[in-house]
Design an enzyme around this catalytic site. Structure first.
Site, PDB file in Angstrom:
ATOM      1  N   LYS A  75      27.170  46.377  43.194  1.00 22.34           N
ATOM      2  CA  LYS A  75      26.013  45.778  42.519  1.00 22.34           C
ATOM      3  C   LYS A  75      24.684  46.443  42.916  1.00 22.34           C
ATOM      4  CE  LYS A  75      28.584  41.512  41.779  1.00 22.34           C
ATOM      5  NZ  LYS A  75      28.708  41.202  40.359  1.00 22.34           N
ATOM      6  N   TYR A 125      36.309  35.710  45.443  1.00 21.22           N
ATOM      7  CA  TYR A 125      36.648  36.718  44.442  1.00 21.22           C
ATOM      8  C   TYR A 125      36.330  38.090  45.007  1.00 21.22           C
ATOM      9  CZ  TYR A 125      36.603  39.334  40.031  1.00 21.22           C
ATOM     10  OH  TYR A 125      36.843  40.248  39.028  1.00 21.22           O
ATOM     11  N   ASP A 157      33.392  41.398  52.504  1.00 18.86           N
ATOM     12  CA  ASP A 157      33.055  41.822  51.153  1.00 18.86           C
ATOM     13  C   ASP A 157      31.597  41.460  50.853  1.00 18.86           C
ATOM     14  OD1 ASP A 157      32.815  42.344  48.474  1.00 18.86           O
ATOM     15  OD2 ASP A 157      34.555  41.146  47.848  1.00 18.86           O
TER      16      ASP A 157
HETATM   17  N1  PLP Z   1      33.642  41.345  45.361  1.00 18.75           N
HETATM   18  C1  PLP Z   1      32.753  40.395  45.077  1.00 18.75           C
HETATM   19  C2  PLP Z   1      32.287  39.482  46.159  1.00 18.75           C
HETATM   20  C3  PLP Z   1      32.252  40.251  43.781  1.00 18.75           C
HETATM   21  O1  PLP Z   1      31.360  39.280  43.507  1.00 18.75           O
HETATM   22  C4  PLP Z   1      32.716  41.135  42.775  1.00 18.75           C
HETATM   23  C5  PLP Z   1      32.222  41.024  41.391  1.00 18.75           C
HETATM   24  O2  PLP Z   1      31.529  40.117  41.012  1.00 18.75           O
HETATM   25  C6  PLP Z   1      33.651  42.118  43.121  1.00 18.75           C
HETATM   26  C7  PLP Z   1      34.094  42.203  44.416  1.00 18.75           C
HETATM   27  C8  PLP Z   1      34.178  43.072  42.089  1.00 18.75           C
HETATM   28  O3  PLP Z   1      33.189  43.971  41.706  1.00 18.75           O
HETATM   29  P1  PLP Z   1      33.281  44.708  40.291  1.00 18.75           P
HETATM   30  O4  PLP Z   1      33.046  43.677  39.240  1.00 18.75           O
HETATM   31  O5  PLP Z   1      32.210  45.762  40.363  1.00 18.75           O
HETATM   32  O6  PLP Z   1      34.648  45.317  40.192  1.00 18.75           O
END
Ligand code: PLP
Length: 439
Positions: free
Chosen positions: A275, A147, A242
């Site tokens: 985060k 994700y 990511d």
């Molecule tokens: N990338 C990863 C690995 C994530 O776990 C998340 C959210 O949980 C995101 C991107 C997206 O972040 P946001 O919820 O701040 O848009």
């Protein structure tokens, strides 16, 4: 009807599904979401005034515990000077430098420049646009169950809320956009090589969760990310790692740093953060080599902007959090994870419930399976029906868990002996509930 029920009923009349992010609706565990009124240290308090030990940690950011006094003071001090300027600030320079300094290991420094944005979704979306701008190519390779937020091209076969809702993707994404994303099974290097053999000269980037944590936690095969870097670079593509969830949570230098220290060095072209880097405020970032990052406007042709980017309150929270995220903090979080895992696995084993714990640094999750899943297809074969009863028994025992079996558990330094004791006390009844659950 308690106050949570009343609020949920009102919420559903003015907010789609009553929530502002789907997993909060308790769709996969049933029942009424707890409406929280406050969070402090290791605890959250719901609308009825009931207090729970929290293992959600606002989905990761609260590394130091909720409302850490120093972080709150930094935000208050910043707020007193103005909520938003729409102009550059000294704090942004400090936070960008802190990120770049931390993401170093094995003599490598993959983050030379940083752009601050407001959400992880924005960070990954921008990283992909940047990769396309740098390479002049359109295709993106992503992994099933990874994700990366909810931008159009990234919702193909995503985990997190999409996993929980069991949606194959999402309505509203044009077929042409989805077709630009090539989805391969996680951990399958042969599949990646095949995709590159067929389309290599059209692939702008591979994007991968530094360690997957949105299909449950999945431990990356040793050297997997390093192999991805080789494949991508061999074809003139970029590797986007990511770290929105793992960055500054699993290890002081993120999951990239943890892997480099474990002997699997590699050089990502772009990393994304979120985060923890915002300390609980809306802030995320992307960083990478200077020659890549300089393609962003205003120096380069790849446009990206934001009214609230680098917001001074968020920046203050991020700086206060990263400055306090010392090696001792990670040692404590690892010890806390050891303890919770031991209690969890002890309770489930005592009831004969098949389960597998997966762990990446301070981060862990579990699946109702005999062995650790290595990919999304395997993660989905688990006895997910056991999680709802388990989750509700934990709530009854005063412990607030993520309302989905596909999410990680987040430990905080605020988890002291009393908080850990409450988790241990709640687990046996929850394990019994899981054992008694039927599909
Ligand atoms: N990338 C990863 C690995 C994530 O776990 C998340 C959210 O949980 C995101 C991107 C997206 O972040 P946001 O919820 O701040 O848009």
């Amino acid at each position: 009807m308690d106050r949570n029920d009343e609020l949920f009923a009102s919420a559903r009349s003015v907010i789609p599904g009553g929530v502002n992010s789907p997993v909060r609706a308790y769709g996969s565990v049933g029942g009424t979401p707890r409406f929280l009124q406050s969070a402090r240290g290791a605890y959250v308090t719901d609308a009825e005034g009931r207090e729970y030990v929290d293992l959600v940690a606002t989905w990761g950011p609260a590394l130091l515990g909720h409302a850490h006094p120093d972080v709150v003071a930094a935000v208050q001090e910043a707020a007193a000077k103005g909520l938003s300027f729409g102009a550059p600030t000294e704090g942004e320079v400090r936070l960008a430098s802190l990120i770049a300094e931390r993401v170093q290991a094995g003599g490598l420094s993959p983050v030379e420049e940083v752009r601050l944005v407001s959400t992880g979704t924005e960070a990954t979306m921008t990283a992909i646009r940047l990769a396309r701008g740098v390479t002049g190519r359109d295709l993106l390779v992503k992994f099933d169950g990874n994700y990366h937020g909810h931008s159009d091209g990234l919702l193909a076969a995503a985990g997190s809320g999409v996993a929980t809702l069991a949606l194959p993707g999402t309505a509203g994404v044009p077929a042409g956009v989805a077709a630009e994303t090539l989805v391969v099974p996680y951990g399958d290097l042969d599949a990646v090589r095949e995709v590159f053999a067929a389309h290599g000269d059209r692939i702008a980037a591979i994007i991968v969760e530094a360690a997957p944590a949105n299909m449950g936690v999945v431990e990356p095969p040793a050297g997997f990310n390093a192999a991805l870097a080789d494949i991508a670079h061999g074809a003139g593509s970029l590797l986007i790692v990511d770290e929105v969830l793992t960055g500054f949570r699993v290890h002081p230098a993120g999951e990239w740093g943890r892997q480099v220290e474990a002997g699997h060095a590699y050089e990502p072209d772009i990393l994304t953060f979120g985060k923890v880097v915002g300390g609980g405020m809306p802030l995320a970032a992307l960083g990478g080599r200077g020659d890549v990052m300089e393609h962003l406007a205003p120096t380069g042709p790849v446009y990206q902007a934001g009214t609230l980017s680098g917001n001074p309150l968020s920046v203050a929270a991020g700086i206060a959090t990263l400055e306090r995220a010392t090696p001792e903090v990670y040692a404590q979080l690892n010890a806390t994870a050891d303890r919770v895992i031991a209690d969890l696995t002890g309770a489930l084993a005592a009831e004969g419930v098949a389960h597998a714990i997966s762990r990446v640094g301070t981060l862990f999750g579990f699946a109702f399976l005999d062995s650790k899943p290595g990919d999304y297809a395997t993660a989905k074969t688990q006895d997910a029906f056991r999680y709802g009863p388990f989750f509700h028994a934990m709530l009854d025992g005063g412990v607030h868990l993520p309302p989905s079996v596909y999410e990680a558990w987040f430990v905080m330094t605020a988890h002291d002996a009393a908080a850990l004791g409450r988790i241990a006390d709640a687990l046996p009844a929850a394990a019994r509930a899981a054992a008694a659950a039927t599909a």
